[in-house]
Write a protein that holds these residues in place. Structure first.
Motif, PDB file in Angstrom:
ATOM      1  N   ASP A   1      43.311 -14.822 -19.391  1.00 38.31           N
ATOM      2  CA  ASP A   1      44.684 -14.880 -20.395  1.00 38.31           C
ATOM      3  C   ASP A   1      45.896 -15.243 -19.548  1.00 38.31           C
ATOM      4  O   ASP A   1      46.708 -15.974 -19.783  1.00 38.31           O
ATOM      5  N   VAL A   2      46.056 -14.065 -18.716  1.00 41.48           N
ATOM      6  CA  VAL A   2      47.193 -14.104 -17.699  1.00 41.48           C
ATOM      7  C   VAL A   2      47.233 -15.379 -16.912  1.00 41.48           C
ATOM      8  O   VAL A   2      48.278 -16.072 -16.768  1.00 41.48           O
ATOM      9  N   ASN A   3      46.221 -15.735 -16.289  1.00 33.96           N
ATOM     10  CA  ASN A   3      45.947 -17.094 -15.575  1.00 33.96           C
ATOM     11  C   ASN A   3      46.513 -18.332 -16.493  1.00 33.96           C
ATOM     12  O   ASN A   3      47.122 -19.120 -15.800  1.00 33.96           O
ATOM     13  N   ALA A   4      45.933 -18.333 -17.831  1.00 37.20           N
ATOM     14  CA  ALA A   4      46.215 -19.415 -18.419  1.00 37.20           C
ATOM     15  C   ALA A   4      47.667 -19.431 -18.773  1.00 37.20           C
ATOM     16  O   ALA A   4      48.373 -20.537 -18.854  1.00 37.20           O
ATOM     17  N   VAL A   5      48.291 -18.432 -19.381  1.00 34.53           N
ATOM     18  CA  VAL A   5      49.605 -18.193 -19.624  1.00 34.53           C
ATOM     19  C   VAL A   5      50.689 -18.571 -18.557  1.00 34.53           C
ATOM     20  O   VAL A   5      51.813 -19.260 -18.563  1.00 34.53           O
ATOM     21  N   LEU A   6      50.377 -18.025 -17.381  1.00 37.47           N
ATOM     22  CA  LEU A   6      51.192 -18.138 -16.254  1.00 37.47           C
ATOM     23  C   LEU A   6      51.213 -19.469 -15.614  1.00 37.47           C
ATOM     24  O   LEU A   6      52.116 -20.067 -14.914  1.00 37.47           O
ATOM     25  N   GLN A   7      50.032 -20.279 -15.789  1.00 35.48           N
ATOM     26  CA  GLN A   7      49.975 -21.624 -15.341  1.00 35.48           C
ATOM     27  C   GLN A   7      51.156 -22.440 -16.332  1.00 35.48           C
ATOM     28  O   GLN A   7      51.601 -23.312 -15.874  1.00 35.48           O
ATOM     29  N   ILE A   8      50.861 -22.097 -17.522  1.00 35.85           N
ATOM     30  CA  ILE A   8      51.734 -22.868 -18.583  1.00 35.85           C
ATOM     31  C   ILE A   8      53.506 -22.577 -17.996  1.00 35.85           C
ATOM     32  O   ILE A   8      54.241 -23.265 -17.955  1.00 35.85           O
ATOM     33  N   ALA A   9      53.569 -21.070 -17.892  1.00 33.87           N
ATOM     34  CA  ALA A   9      55.056 -20.732 -17.257  1.00 33.87           C
ATOM     35  C   ALA A   9      55.285 -21.582 -15.998  1.00 33.87           C
ATOM     36  O   ALA A   9      56.578 -22.201 -16.151  1.00 33.87           O
ATOM     37  N   GLY A  10      54.612 -21.690 -15.113  1.00 31.03           N
ATOM     38  CA  GLY A  10      54.862 -22.312 -13.867  1.00 31.03           C
ATOM     39  C   GLY A  10      55.212 -23.799 -13.892  1.00 31.03           C
ATOM     40  O   GLY A  10      56.027 -24.322 -13.204  1.00 31.03           O
ATOM     41  N   ALA A  11      54.493 -24.388 -15.129  1.00 31.34           N
ATOM     42  CA  ALA A  11      54.926 -25.962 -15.313  1.00 31.34           C
ATOM     43  C   ALA A  11      56.206 -25.943 -16.134  1.00 31.34           C
ATOM     44  O   ALA A  11      56.853 -26.799 -15.966  1.00 31.34           O
ATOM     45  N   MET A  12      56.638 -24.943 -17.110  1.00 33.61           N
ATOM     46  CA  MET A  12      57.435 -25.217 -18.049  1.00 33.61           C
ATOM     47  C   MET A  12      58.704 -24.531 -17.613  1.00 33.61           C
ATOM     48  O   MET A  12      59.904 -25.087 -17.800  1.00 33.61           O
ATOM     49  N   VAL A  13      58.739 -23.301 -17.290  1.00 31.72           N
ATOM     50  CA  VAL A  13      59.737 -22.415 -16.998  1.00 31.72           C
ATOM     51  C   VAL A  13      59.626 -21.629 -15.705  1.00 31.72           C
ATOM     52  O   VAL A  13      59.643 -20.190 -15.696  1.00 31.72           O
TER      53      VAL A  13
END
Lengths: 238, 379
Positions: A50-62
């Protein structure tokens, strides 16, 4: 991806979209600091997948917000950074594809030129490699109860691989964009500058290469393969 | 192309036990000869070894038992082949038959073809080569001109194949030929399974730059094969070949060809290597680990019945780059004369010379990148 993780990702996208202008408040309100806290303790009870999925989104967006620091413990900041890097690289690739399919020169889209196609294929391979490294590290961390010592080989290999991809990914992304990608206004620098920064944070190439190299030297020539397979077979059994 | 999610690599049964049994078998049966044969070992022909391996049940593992196969899961076979490659076992004789010809015969072949060929493949006794490239059809495979005309007696074949690895040591060729007169490009092609002892076939060696005889020219001069030599549907050869290439591109052989050199480098470096050597070992290990994850995930996707054409190409592209890069980087760091007689020196020289072929065989780097670009939505 499980339905629960899909929902989590939807929540992350919504919160991070707001956070892009509002800062950390929407991230805090959505409860992301509780992602790894067990359900019994009032948390979300998530795993490193879950952390990996969420942080990939964070890395792309913010990429500039301290989201990894809020979610992941101190000892796993290198691992968290790999997920941010994978996400930012995915975003750089998406921007590049969009640009070359839209921008016309010599009477056709840039993406019709073989030289551009070959460059983007090279870039895509690097992005896929980092995404795979992040996912494999996540699987290992979840098997060993997020113990960074038990996942030392995987953390070193994944961070080193991600670091080494940064040069290729940022340079090709900027090259295919031309001058527009070099402007402050255009979105590309919002992921490429963080990528340059992350390469040097939580262990640069030399740090992890020396560490992994010494670990592997201790295993011996045959021992490397034996250790790699034992670790992945164990991932599977537990 | 969507973001890459790792497909879970989850073979049935006890994988560690399967590995352990095979390692024990190899310890007793792997030839201890020339260390150089352990590099690029899927080009090392050793029929005795292949027969023994087949006898032990490690060839044709995924074929049904009624054809002599092992009824095993494709990912169990994956575990076995990655172990064989990592050990540098001489798997070249049966490699193509086991990897692609057998599965293709099972999928598209007639019952007669299955019964005739599959048991020999599984025993490690029947070897196959791939008849794709021609003098005018290299990367541009759709330019194939070798013609097969249907007559009352069977298919009459005229033409030429080239760069055919192992044709001189194989029993059969699975050839892509033009069966429809006047057809163009990828239409009108079919696959024929040709017994290589049929009259009218001439096989001539082409010696490669390493001095080895691996590939050949194969000439067809009015060669008559039975109607039953057609594999699958007439005119569907292009589709069948494309599916076959998926099996060919993503396997562990795309990143383990140079593994013997990494083993020798680590052993030569010892437990406390100089910093530049430690760094090189670290970087190579990180790449090896990452490639293995990509390859296993792609294998899992293939096993689930999907067609991961783009992922398979990513594995081949990155794997080839890794295998070619490794000997060059080792040479840059380790002081080793060209005629050095150590294991490391001999492997290094052999792989420096062999490695240009890695990004040519199985689809050139440029073609593979083109496939990836198409997957990205370019073109």
């Amino acid at each position: 991806m499980s339905a629960a993780r899909e929902m989590l990702c939807d929540t992350a996208r919504a919160a991070f979209a707001e956070a892009a202008t509002a800062g950390m408040t929407p991230v805090e309100e959505a409860g992301f600091a509780l992602l790894l806290v067990p359900e019994g303790e009032g948390g979300f009870g998530g795993d490193w997948g879950d952390v990996n999925a969420v942080l990939q989104i964070a890395g792309a967006m913010v990429p500039d917000l301290p989201i990894a620091a809020r979610i992941a413990p101190e000892g796993l900041q290198a691992a968290a950074t790999i997920s941010l890097m994978a996400g930012a690289m995915g975003a750089a690739l998406a921007l590049s594809i969009e640009h070359v399919n839209t921008r016309q020169q010599f009477g056709r889209p840039l993406g019709k030129f073989q030289a551009v196609q070959q460059s983007l294929a090279v870039m895509a391979c690097e992005v896929r490699a980092v995404e795979a490294a992040a996912a494999a590290l996540a699987a290992r961390l979840d098997v060993v109860g997020r113990d960074p010592v038990a996942a030392d080989f995987e953390i070193a290999a994944a961070k080193l691989r991600a670091n080494r991809a940064v040069g290729v990914v940022t340079s090709i992304a900027h090259q295919v964009h031309g001058a527009i990608g070099f402007t402050r206004e255009y979105a590309l620098n919002r992921v490429t500058i963080p990528l340059m920064r992350w390469r040097g944070e939580h262990g640069n190439d030399a740090h992890w290469a020396a560490r992994l190299g010494r670990q592997v030297a201790g295993l011996g020539g045959q021992g490397l393969w034996a250790a790699m397979t034992e670790r992945s077979d164990k991932n599977r059994m537990l | 192309m969507q973001g890459f999610a790792l497909y879970p690599f989850d073979p049935p049964g006890d994988v560690a036990a399967l590995r352990g049994e095979l390692r024990g078998w190899l310890a007793a049966n792997q030839p201890t000869g020339d260390i150089v044969a352990r590099a690029n070992c899927w080009a090392s022909f050793d029929p005795d070894f292949s027969r023994a391996l087949g006898g032990a049940g490690y060839i044709g593992m995924t074929l049904p038992s009624r054809y002599g196969g092992g009824d095993r899961h494709p990912l169990e076979r994956y575990v076995v082949i990655e172990e064989l490659l990592a050990a540098g076992a001489p798997v070249g004789a049966h490699w193509i038959a086991d990897r692609q010809t057998g599965p293709l015969i099972l999928r598209y072949g007639s019952e007669e073809q299955r019964q005739r060929y599959l048991p020999g493949i599984a025993r490690g006794e029947l070897y196959a080569c791939i008849g794709l490239s021609e003098p005018g059809a290299g990367s541009d495979l759709a330019a194939v001109r070798t013609a097969a005309r249907e007559t009352a007696d069977g298919w009459r074949i005229n033409g030429q194949k080239i760069w055919t690895t192992g044709a001189h040591l194989s029993h059969i060729m699975l050839a892509l030929v033009r069966t429809e007169e006047g057809s163009e490009r990828n239409a009108g092609l079919s696959q024929l399974l040709i017994d290589l002892d049929t009259p009218g076939i001439t096989i001539r060696p082409i010696i490669d730059m390493a001095g080895r005889h691996d590939f050949n020219e194969v000439f067809f001069d009015d060669v008559l094969v039975p109607h039953g030599a057609l594999v699958g549907e007439r005119g569907q050869g292009w589709k069948q070949v494309t599916a076959e290439l998926g099996l060919e591109r993503s396997g562990p052989e795309r990143y383990l060809s140079s593994h013997a050199l990494l083993v020798a480098l680590i052993d030569a470096a010892g437990p406390d290597p100089a910093p530049p050597v430690a760094a090189l070992i670290g970087e190579l290990s990180a790449e090896l680990w990452t490639l293995r994850q990509l390859s296993m995930s792609t294998a899992a996707k293939l096993a689930a019945g999907e067609d991961p054409m783009v992922e398979a190409s990513v594995v081949k592209e990155l794997g080839n780059a890794f295998e070619q890069d490794m000997p060059r980087r080792v040479q840059a760091i380790v002081d080793c004369p060209w005629d050095d007689a150590s294991d490391l020196g001999r492997l290094l020289r052999a792989l420096l010379i062999a490695s240009p072929s890695f990004s040519l065989r199985g689809g050139t780097r440029e073609v593979i990148r083109g496939i990836i670009a198409r997957g990205l939505g370019l073109r």
